[in-house]
Design a protein around this motif. Structure first.
Motif, mmCIF file in Angstrom:
data_model
loop_
_atom_site.group_PDB
_atom_site.id
_atom_site.type_symbol
_atom_site.label_atom_id
_atom_site.label_comp_id
_atom_site.label_asym_id
_atom_site.label_seq_id
_atom_site.Cartn_x
_atom_site.Cartn_y
_atom_site.Cartn_z
ATOM 1 N N LYS A 1 1.185 12.822 5.104
ATOM 2 C CA LYS A 1 -0.184 12.502 4.648
ATOM 3 C C LYS A 1 -0.199 12.297 3.123
ATOM 4 O O LYS A 1 -1.098 12.722 2.425
ATOM 5 N N ALA A 2 0.832 11.588 2.637
ATOM 6 C CA ALA A 2 0.990 11.367 1.203
ATOM 7 C C ALA A 2 0.017 10.332 0.636
ATOM 8 O O ALA A 2 -0.109 10.201 -0.571
ATOM 9 N N PHE A 3 -0.677 9.595 1.502
ATOM 10 C CA PHE A 3 -1.595 8.558 1.039
ATOM 11 C C PHE A 3 -3.053 8.971 1.197
ATOM 12 O O PHE A 3 -3.926 8.146 1.362
ATOM 13 N N GLU A 4 -3.338 10.226 1.147
ATOM 14 C CA GLU A 4 -4.688 10.725 1.390
ATOM 15 C C GLU A 4 -5.644 10.424 0.246
ATOM 16 O O GLU A 4 -5.258 10.429 -0.920
ATOM 17 N N SER A 5 -6.902 10.136 0.574
ATOM 18 C CA SER A 5 -7.986 9.899 -0.389
ATOM 19 C C SER A 5 -7.683 8.746 -1.340
ATOM 20 O O SER A 5 -7.956 8.831 -2.536
ATOM 21 N N ASN A 6 -7.086 7.696 -0.809
ATOM 22 C CA ASN A 6 -6.790 6.499 -1.611
ATOM 23 C C ASN A 6 -5.891 6.812 -2.808
ATOM 24 O O ASN A 6 -5.961 6.159 -3.844
ATOM 25 N N LYS B 1 0.824 -1.213 0.000
ATOM 26 C CA LYS B 1 0.000 0.000 0.000
ATOM 27 C C LYS B 1 0.855 1.258 0.000
ATOM 28 O O LYS B 1 0.409 2.319 -0.412
ATOM 29 N N ASN B 2 2.096 1.132 0.479
ATOM 30 C CA ASN B 2 3.001 2.275 0.487
ATOM 31 C C ASN B 2 3.659 2.512 -0.873
ATOM 32 O O ASN B 2 4.477 3.403 -1.024
ATOM 33 N N GLY B 3 3.298 1.689 -1.874
ATOM 34 C CA GLY B 3 3.853 1.859 -3.216
ATOM 35 C C GLY B 3 5.217 1.220 -3.392
ATOM 36 O O GLY B 3 5.814 1.297 -4.459
ATOM 37 N N LEU B 4 5.712 0.590 -2.345
ATOM 38 C CA LEU B 4 7.004 -0.071 -2.419
ATOM 39 C C LEU B 4 6.807 -1.570 -2.608
ATOM 40 O O LEU B 4 5.717 -2.092 -2.421
ATOM 41 N N GLN C 1 9.524 1.689 7.832
ATOM 42 C CA GLN C 1 9.790 1.253 9.205
ATOM 43 C C GLN C 1 8.615 0.516 9.835
ATOM 44 O O GLN C 1 8.812 -0.418 10.601
ATOM 45 N N VAL C 2 7.389 0.934 9.531
ATOM 46 C CA VAL C 2 6.236 0.315 10.197
ATOM 47 C C VAL C 2 5.710 -0.916 9.461
ATOM 48 O O VAL C 2 4.852 -1.615 9.973
ATOM 49 N N CYS D 1 -4.219 -4.061 6.711
ATOM 50 C CA CYS D 1 -3.158 -3.278 7.349
ATOM 51 C C CYS D 1 -3.038 -1.908 6.664
ATOM 52 O O CYS D 1 -3.020 -1.818 5.442
ATOM 53 N N LYS D 2 -2.960 -0.884 7.465
ATOM 54 C CA LYS D 2 -2.771 0.473 6.941
ATOM 55 C C LYS D 2 -1.711 1.213 7.742
ATOM 56 O O LYS D 2 -1.724 2.434 7.825
ATOM 57 N N LEU D 3 -0.802 0.443 8.351
ATOM 58 C CA LEU D 3 0.227 1.066 9.178
ATOM 59 C C LEU D 3 1.042 2.095 8.397
ATOM 60 O O LEU D 3 1.337 3.174 8.907
#
Length: 188
Positions: free
Chosen positions: A156-161, A108-111, A181-182, A146-148
């Motif tokens: 807040k780079a992941f705002e609004s999906n 989800k973090n794009g990585l 890290q998380v 998970c949305k850690l």
């Protein structure tokens, strides 16, 4: 002369012996073989100690270069073409290659999220005409609910999906790695 099926195994073992954490193989345009190497990345390098991160990252890039050089020597000796790309290469984005090679899946973090190492990987690649077989896996690593990484992001780079790179980049160049890290996927 190393036999073709043994060449891929030999280069994988050589990479792991040099400190790579994971190795995968894929093809660009389903034709050109690529060896993708996942190297360690540690959030301990991040900007709390700016000179240390530069030194530590430099050491990792130097180690990757020595590894790539060793792989290139083997491939050239076997008569294959070689183009090396270190983690600092101006190539583009290694992430799609790593996913295609079965090293991990999109988080989800794009990585790229690996089941064992989470998002803590740097990537290097060898482009060649050696007859490598793709190692892509069909297993789906999913972040599930998970949305850690999303909630930990100070920008807040992941705002609004949606991922807002203009919010992430200023923090990232200062050493932010909260989303890495998380990431708990390697604990499962």
């Amino acid at each position: 002369m190393i036999k073709e099926p043994d060449l891929q195994r030999y280069l994988t073992k050589l990479s792991l012996d040099y400190g790579a954490l994971v190795v995968g193989y894929t093809k660009i345009r389903q034709v050109e073989p690529v060896m993708v190497i996942g190297l360690p990345f540690s959030n301990k390098w991040i900007l709390n100690h700016p000179f240390y991160i530069t030194k530590r990252f430099g050491e990792e890039v130097w180690n990757s270069w020595k590894l790539l050089k060793s792989i290139a020597q083997v491939l050239l000796k076997e008569g294959y073409l070689v183009d090396m790309k270190t983690p600092l290469s101006i190539f583009g984005d290694f992430r799609p290659l790593a996913v295609s090679a079965g090293i991990g899946n999109w988080g989800k973090n794009g990585l790229v999220v690996n089941p064992k190492y989470g998002s803590n990987l740097l990537f290097a690649s060898i482009f060649t005409n050696a007859p490598f077989e793709s190692t892509a896996s069909n297993s789906e690593l999913s972040c599930g609910d998970c949305k850690l990484c999303i909630t930990a992001c100070p920008a807040k780079a992941f705002e609004s999906n949606r991922f807002h790179k203009t919010r992430c980049f200023p923090k990232a160049i200062r050493g932010c790695s909260e989303c890495v890290q998380v990431c708990q996927s390697h604990i499962k």
